[in-house]
Design an enzyme around this catalytic site. Structure first.
Site, mmCIF file in Angstrom:
data_model
loop_
_atom_site.group_PDB
_atom_site.id
_atom_site.type_symbol
_atom_site.label_atom_id
_atom_site.label_comp_id
_atom_site.label_asym_id
_atom_site.label_seq_id
_atom_site.Cartn_x
_atom_site.Cartn_y
_atom_site.Cartn_z
ATOM 1 N N ARG A 130 3.537 -13.886 30.126
ATOM 2 C CA ARG A 130 2.246 -13.603 30.776
ATOM 3 C C ARG A 130 2.039 -12.098 30.925
ATOM 4 O O ARG A 130 0.935 -11.590 30.764
ATOM 5 C CB ARG A 130 2.159 -14.328 32.128
ATOM 6 C CG ARG A 130 1.882 -15.833 31.983
ATOM 7 C CD ARG A 130 1.628 -16.500 33.317
ATOM 8 N NE ARG A 130 2.823 -16.555 34.136
ATOM 9 C CZ ARG A 130 3.612 -17.623 34.266
ATOM 10 N NH1 ARG A 130 3.315 -18.749 33.647
ATOM 11 N NH2 ARG A 130 4.679 -17.575 35.027
ATOM 12 N N PHE A 142 -3.922 -25.067 27.154
ATOM 13 C CA PHE A 142 -2.905 -25.657 28.037
ATOM 14 C C PHE A 142 -2.711 -24.699 29.227
ATOM 15 O O PHE A 142 -1.606 -24.280 29.537
ATOM 16 C CB PHE A 142 -1.583 -25.885 27.296
ATOM 17 C CG PHE A 142 -1.717 -26.641 26.002
ATOM 18 C CD1 PHE A 142 -1.791 -28.033 26.000
ATOM 19 C CD2 PHE A 142 -1.770 -25.978 24.785
ATOM 20 C CE1 PHE A 142 -1.905 -28.737 24.806
ATOM 21 C CE2 PHE A 142 -1.896 -26.673 23.588
ATOM 22 C CZ PHE A 142 -1.958 -28.058 23.591
ATOM 23 N N ASP A 167 -7.549 -27.267 29.801
ATOM 24 C CA ASP A 167 -6.453 -28.146 30.212
ATOM 25 C C ASP A 167 -7.047 -29.525 30.491
ATOM 26 O O ASP A 167 -8.207 -29.644 30.882
ATOM 27 C CB ASP A 167 -5.758 -27.607 31.472
ATOM 28 C CG ASP A 167 -4.338 -28.123 31.623
ATOM 29 O OD1 ASP A 167 -3.388 -27.356 31.377
ATOM 30 O OD2 ASP A 167 -4.165 -29.320 31.965
ATOM 31 N N ASP A 219 0.303 -22.734 24.856
ATOM 32 C CA ASP A 219 1.512 -23.010 25.652
ATOM 33 C C ASP A 219 1.561 -24.502 25.996
ATOM 34 O O ASP A 219 1.387 -24.882 27.146
ATOM 35 C CB ASP A 219 1.489 -22.154 26.920
ATOM 36 C CG ASP A 219 2.772 -22.305 27.735
ATOM 37 O OD1 ASP A 219 3.806 -22.668 27.146
ATOM 38 O OD2 ASP A 219 2.725 -22.075 28.953
ATOM 39 N N CYS A 227 8.329 -25.282 24.154
ATOM 40 C CA CYS A 227 9.352 -25.457 25.189
ATOM 41 C C CYS A 227 10.222 -26.678 24.883
ATOM 42 O O CYS A 227 10.919 -27.184 25.756
ATOM 43 C CB CYS A 227 8.712 -25.566 26.574
ATOM 44 S SG CYS A 227 7.617 -26.974 26.749
HETATM 45 N N1 SAH Z 1 0.502 -22.015 30.444
HETATM 46 C C1 SAH Z 1 0.777 -22.600 31.736
HETATM 47 C C2 SAH Z 1 1.725 -23.783 31.654
HETATM 48 C C3 SAH Z 1 1.282 -24.880 30.716
HETATM 49 S S1 SAH Z 1 2.073 -26.408 30.993
HETATM 50 C C4 SAH Z 1 1.309 -21.503 32.678
HETATM 51 O O1 SAH Z 1 1.599 -20.398 32.226
HETATM 52 O O2 SAH Z 1 1.429 -21.778 33.873
HETATM 53 C C5 SAH Z 1 1.223 -27.474 29.898
HETATM 54 C C6 SAH Z 1 -0.173 -27.871 30.342
HETATM 55 O O3 SAH Z 1 -0.772 -28.603 29.289
HETATM 56 C C7 SAH Z 1 -0.269 -28.773 31.558
HETATM 57 O O4 SAH Z 1 -1.085 -28.162 32.519
HETATM 58 C C8 SAH Z 1 -0.922 -30.082 31.051
HETATM 59 O O5 SAH Z 1 -1.879 -30.604 31.986
HETATM 60 C C9 SAH Z 1 -1.630 -29.602 29.831
HETATM 61 N N2 SAH Z 1 -1.857 -30.576 28.754
HETATM 62 C C10 SAH Z 1 -0.984 -31.488 28.251
HETATM 63 N N3 SAH Z 1 -1.501 -32.092 27.156
HETATM 64 C C11 SAH Z 1 -2.737 -31.537 26.962
HETATM 65 C C12 SAH Z 1 -3.742 -31.709 25.991
HETATM 66 N N4 SAH Z 1 -3.601 -32.569 24.980
HETATM 67 N N5 SAH Z 1 -4.870 -30.967 26.085
HETATM 68 C C13 SAH Z 1 -5.015 -30.080 27.098
HETATM 69 N N6 SAH Z 1 -4.089 -29.864 28.045
HETATM 70 C C14 SAH Z 1 -2.959 -30.581 27.977
#
Ligand code: SAH
Length: 395
Positions: A211, A227, A249, A299, A339
């Site tokens: 970040r 995401f 998201d 992510d 991840c």
């Molecule tokens: N980038 C964030 C963490 C991401 S965690 C940070 O830095 O804090 C992954 C995220 O993807 C979660 O919030 C989950 O709700 C979302 N997610 C999972 N599958 C998804 C999809 N198909 N489309 C959109 N969001 C999704």
């Protein structure tokens, strides 16, 4: 005595201090241990190898607590382990912010199955194995003693507990109860964390360094944050001078916090967009609309959760990376992450290379990312490495 006797030749990984004992390595279980009990691990020749926590319902039937015979696995042992883990983070300040960091990273801190994150005055924990569950009160008290935190909250509601035969649990463990939302500081940002109902322990501390990179590299750019969860990457991009940020998201509660994070950082709401949408569909829609971006963050959650799923996971990563590369302006930046611990960095690089080839874009890796230093990888436990990422620049 309660003990696990290994088959001949199966002591090798323990002698290298790898903490896992797989069911196939066990010759005999002696003394009728109950789930969560501490057992002695013995070689086929009777040689003492480790104290381990017993998990008969799991493929990994025991995890070593200690390789020192004189250790007694109890409150003092856990206090010493917790103090060591907390002290290791303190020694990494300010790169690791003491009030917003992972304090215990499971096997890599000598505490298999235990995860503890600090959010301001509060600690949010996961106990993921039968032995971790058994000792959770001692560990929570040790965390209070080692940190002076006001309270410890449990978020043992991950589905991996099912592999151990454990039901999901969440709630108060010791000290005071945390408020609904806690504010942490990450670099120049202030961010809300929902310990009670957020994902995992509440926030993704492992991406702190990535970040920061986004903050440093996105000035003036139109950013797409896929995401986004609670908008951490987006807030950092805007604090670094990004022109705009679109956050996507599927979780509406996460995006509610993302919006509140804009206000908390005095960022104008017009600078950001929040879309409750599936990223796979959104990227196609944006392509069809002819939209382009100066930087894109990908992510995603873990796409590979078992060896049988590696191929399918690779297809998912390739799909989003290909679509994202096509949305980038010339000179645009793709921050792309995986991840999935079962997908190593080489494989991830091959997948991104395949996506670049099919996208028709000329692209190169200009930087690599990994989990932040409060998520260490013990050298005797390479499985602790799970997060990797690339900064890809397109021509
Ligand atoms: N980038 C964030 C963490 C991401 S965690 C940070 O830095 O804090 C992954 C995220 O993807 C979660 O919030 C989950 O709700 C979302 N997610 C999972 N599958 C998804 C999809 N198909 N489309 C959109 N969001 C999704």
């Amino acid at each position: 005595m309660q003990a696990i006797r290994l088959k001949k030749g199966r002591e090798k990984s323990l002698l290298r201090r790898h903490p896992w004992i797989f069911s196939g390595a066990v010759d005999a279980v002696e003394g009728k241990p109950r789930p969560g009990d501490t057992v002695d691990v013995l070689g086929a020749d009777g040689r003492w190898l480790a104290h381990a926590g017993y998990s008969p319902n799991s493929q990994i039937v025991a995890r070593a607590w200690s390789f020192a015979r004189e250790d007694a696995v109890g409150p003092e042992f856990f206090l010493a382990r917790v103090r060591a883990a907390v002290g290791a983070r303190a020694a990494l300040a300010p790169a690791v912010p003491p009030r917003a960091c992972r304090l215990i990273h499971a096997e890599s801190d000598g505490l298999p199955g235990v995860v503890a994150d600090r959010y301001d005055d509060w600690i949010s924990c996961e106990f993921l194995t039968m032995p971790a569950e058994r000792h959770k009160r001692d560990i929570a008290l040790a965390l209070m003693a080692a940190t002076g935190a006001r309270g410890v909250w449990e978020r043992s509601d991950s589905d991996v507990r099912a592999k151990e035969g454990l039901v999901p649990l969440a709630g108060h463990l010791t000290g005071e109860e945390p408020p609904d939302r806690v504010v942490i500081e990450e670099g120049p940002a202030r961010l809300l964390v929902d310990i009670r109902t957020g994902h995992k322990t509440g926030y993704y501390l492992d991406q702190r360094d990535s970040r920061r990179a986004v903050m440093e590299l996105c000035a003036g750019r139109d950013v797409l944050n896929c995401f986004s969860y609670t908008g951490g990457f987006g807030v950092m991009a805007l604090l670094g001078g990004a022109a705009r940020c679109t956050n996507i998201d599927t979780s509406a509660p996460a995006l509610d916090i993302a919006r509140a994070n804009m206000d908390l950082n005095a960022l104008p709401r017009e600078g950001a967009e929040f879309l409750t949408e599936d990223v796979f569909a959104a990227l196609r829609r944006l392509r069809d609309q002819g939209r382009t971006f100066g930087a894109i963050v990908l992510d995603p959650p873990r796409f590979v959760d078992s060896r049988a799923n590696i191929q399918r996971g690779c297809r998912g990563y390739k799909d989003i990376n290909l679509l994202a590369l096509r949305l980038l302006e010339p000179g645009g930046l793709l921050f792309t992450f995986s991840c999935s611990g079962l997908m190593d960095e080489d494989l991830f690089q091959k997948v991104v290379a395949g996506a670049a080839l099919d996208s028709g874009r000329d692209a190169r890796i200009v930087r690599r990312f990994a989990q932040a230093p409060d998520h260490p990888v013990a050298l005797n436990f390479p499985e602790g490495q799970y997060l990797k990422g690339f900064l890809v620049q397109v021509v």
